[in-house]
Enzyme design. Structure first.
Site, PDB file in Angstrom:
ATOM      1  N   ASP A 198       0.868  -1.176   0.000  1.00 25.48           N
ATOM      2  CA  ASP A 198       0.000   0.000   0.000  1.00 25.48           C
ATOM      3  C   ASP A 198       0.911   1.235   0.000  1.00 25.48           C
ATOM      4  O   ASP A 198       2.137   1.125  -0.183  1.00 25.48           O
ATOM      5  CB  ASP A 198      -1.010  -0.030   1.169  1.00 25.48           C
ATOM      6  CG  ASP A 198      -0.366   0.233   2.520  1.00 25.48           C
ATOM      7  OD1 ASP A 198       0.888   0.327   2.597  1.00 25.48           O
ATOM      8  OD2 ASP A 198      -1.110   0.344   3.508  1.00 25.48           O
TER       9      ASP A 198
ATOM     10  N   CYS B 229       3.268  -2.985   4.137  1.00 22.97           N
ATOM     11  CA  CYS B 229       2.359  -1.887   4.481  1.00 22.97           C
ATOM     12  C   CYS B 229       2.985  -1.182   5.688  1.00 22.97           C
ATOM     13  O   CYS B 229       4.185  -1.346   5.932  1.00 22.97           O
ATOM     14  CB  CYS B 229       0.936  -2.386   4.734  1.00 22.97           C
ATOM     15  SG  CYS B 229       0.707  -3.479   6.141  1.00 22.97           S
TER      16      CYS B 229
ATOM     17  N   THR C 291       2.500  -1.536   9.047  1.00 22.24           N
ATOM     18  CA  THR C 291       2.894  -2.470  10.107  1.00 22.24           C
ATOM     19  C   THR C 291       3.120  -3.891   9.617  1.00 22.24           C
ATOM     20  O   THR C 291       3.668  -4.712  10.364  1.00 22.24           O
ATOM     21  CB  THR C 291       1.782  -2.550  11.168  1.00 22.24           C
ATOM     22  OG1 THR C 291       0.579  -3.005  10.513  1.00 22.24           O
ATOM     23  CG2 THR C 291       1.533  -1.201  11.828  1.00 22.24           C
TER      24      THR C 291
ATOM     25  N   HIS D 290      10.223 -23.332   9.978  1.00 21.94           N
ATOM     26  CA  HIS D 290       9.215 -24.068  10.752  1.00 21.94           C
ATOM     27  C   HIS D 290       7.813 -23.983  10.154  1.00 21.94           C
ATOM     28  O   HIS D 290       7.034 -24.919  10.291  1.00 21.94           O
ATOM     29  CB  HIS D 290       9.161 -23.530  12.186  1.00 21.94           C
ATOM     30  CG  HIS D 290      10.291 -24.022  13.038  1.00 21.94           C
ATOM     31  ND1 HIS D 290      10.281 -23.959  14.415  1.00 21.94           N
ATOM     32  CD2 HIS D 290      11.486 -24.585  12.698  1.00 21.94           C
ATOM     33  CE1 HIS D 290      11.406 -24.451  14.890  1.00 21.94           C
ATOM     34  NE2 HIS D 290      12.163 -24.828  13.872  1.00 21.94           N
TER      35      HIS D 290
ATOM     36  N   HIS E 282       7.568 -30.456  11.616  1.00 22.19           N
ATOM     37  CA  HIS E 282       6.962 -29.186  11.197  1.00 22.19           C
ATOM     38  C   HIS E 282       5.966 -29.396  10.061  1.00 22.19           C
ATOM     39  O   HIS E 282       4.997 -28.652   9.937  1.00 22.19           O
ATOM     40  CB  HIS E 282       8.049 -28.186  10.803  1.00 22.19           C
ATOM     41  CG  HIS E 282       9.007 -27.936  11.916  1.00 22.19           C
ATOM     42  ND1 HIS E 282       8.634 -27.329  13.088  1.00 22.19           N
ATOM     43  CD2 HIS E 282      10.314 -28.276  12.052  1.00 22.19           C
ATOM     44  CE1 HIS E 282       9.675 -27.271  13.899  1.00 22.19           C
ATOM     45  NE2 HIS E 282      10.702 -27.846  13.297  1.00 22.19           N
TER      46      HIS E 282
HETATM   47  C1  RB5 Z   1      -2.133   2.668   6.468  1.00 22.52           C
HETATM   48  O1  RB5 Z   1      -2.270   3.852   7.166  1.00 22.52           O
HETATM   49  C2  RB5 Z   1      -1.910   1.495   7.437  1.00 22.52           C
HETATM   50  O2  RB5 Z   1      -3.075   1.241   8.152  1.00 22.52           O
HETATM   51  C3  RB5 Z   1      -1.458   0.276   6.685  1.00 22.52           C
HETATM   52  O3  RB5 Z   1      -0.310   0.567   5.956  1.00 22.52           O
HETATM   53  C4  RB5 Z   1      -1.106  -0.947   7.516  1.00 22.52           C
HETATM   54  O4  RB5 Z   1      -0.246  -0.637   8.551  1.00 22.52           O
HETATM   55  C5  RB5 Z   1      -2.221  -1.803   7.912  1.00 22.52           C
HETATM   56  O5  RB5 Z   1      -2.069  -2.850   8.537  1.00 22.52           O
END
Ligand code: RB5
Length: 153
Positions: free
Chosen positions: A15, A72, A74, A105, A140
């Protein structure tokens, strides 16, 4: 010239928050001779991460790519979405150790990364570890089989 036949095809997506990291990873993969399919996004303009996670995950599930990489902010939304697609085992890795274990694993076939979590200078090392680690099989395999059996319900 690297032998492309030895390397998995990789689908990659991001994203807006993961766009820059995706570009870094794509450059690295191309330099290493991987065949890469980039499903987008193509800029830092705000988009919805599930659209890109779904494209990559469905490509892996259908065998159009052997592995996927998603970035993305996180890595959480990408892993949540990708793991909805039967056949996909997406792992959110924060460092070399978790990238290694995800392959060894868990036989992860999609790596997700948080571009706002992982320091930029560690991103390539994490990707490299994921790509260079093999599944250990044995006990595993039994555990992974139990995960995959849940796709059939
Ligand atoms: C975008 O602001 C953020 O929510 C996205 O990049 C991500 O971290 C979602 O899990």
């Amino acid at each position: 010239m690297p032998d492309l036949a030895d390397k998995p095809k990789i689908a990659i997506g991001a994203d807006h928050a993961g766009f820059h990291a995706k570009e870094l990873i794509k450059k690295f993969l191309a330099a290493q001779g991987y065949d890469v399919e980039d499903v987008g996004t193509a800029s830092e303009e705000s988009v919805d991460y599930p659209d890109f996670a779904r494209r990559v995950a469905e490509g892996v599930a259908a065998g159009r790519a052997q592995l996927g990489i998603l970035t993305c902010g996180t890595g959480i939304g990408m892993s949540m979405t990708a793991n909805k697609v039967p056949g996909v085992r997406a792992a959110l890795a924060h460092d070399i150790m978790t990238a290694h274990m995800a392959r060894e694993h868990n036989d992860a076939n999609v790596l997700t990364l948080g571009a706002r979590v992982v320091p930029e200078e560690q991103i390539i090392a994490i990707v490299r570890e994921f790509l260079n680690t093999s599944f250990a099989g044995g006990r595993h395999q039994r555990r992974v089989d139990k995960i995959m059996a849940m796709d059939k319900k």
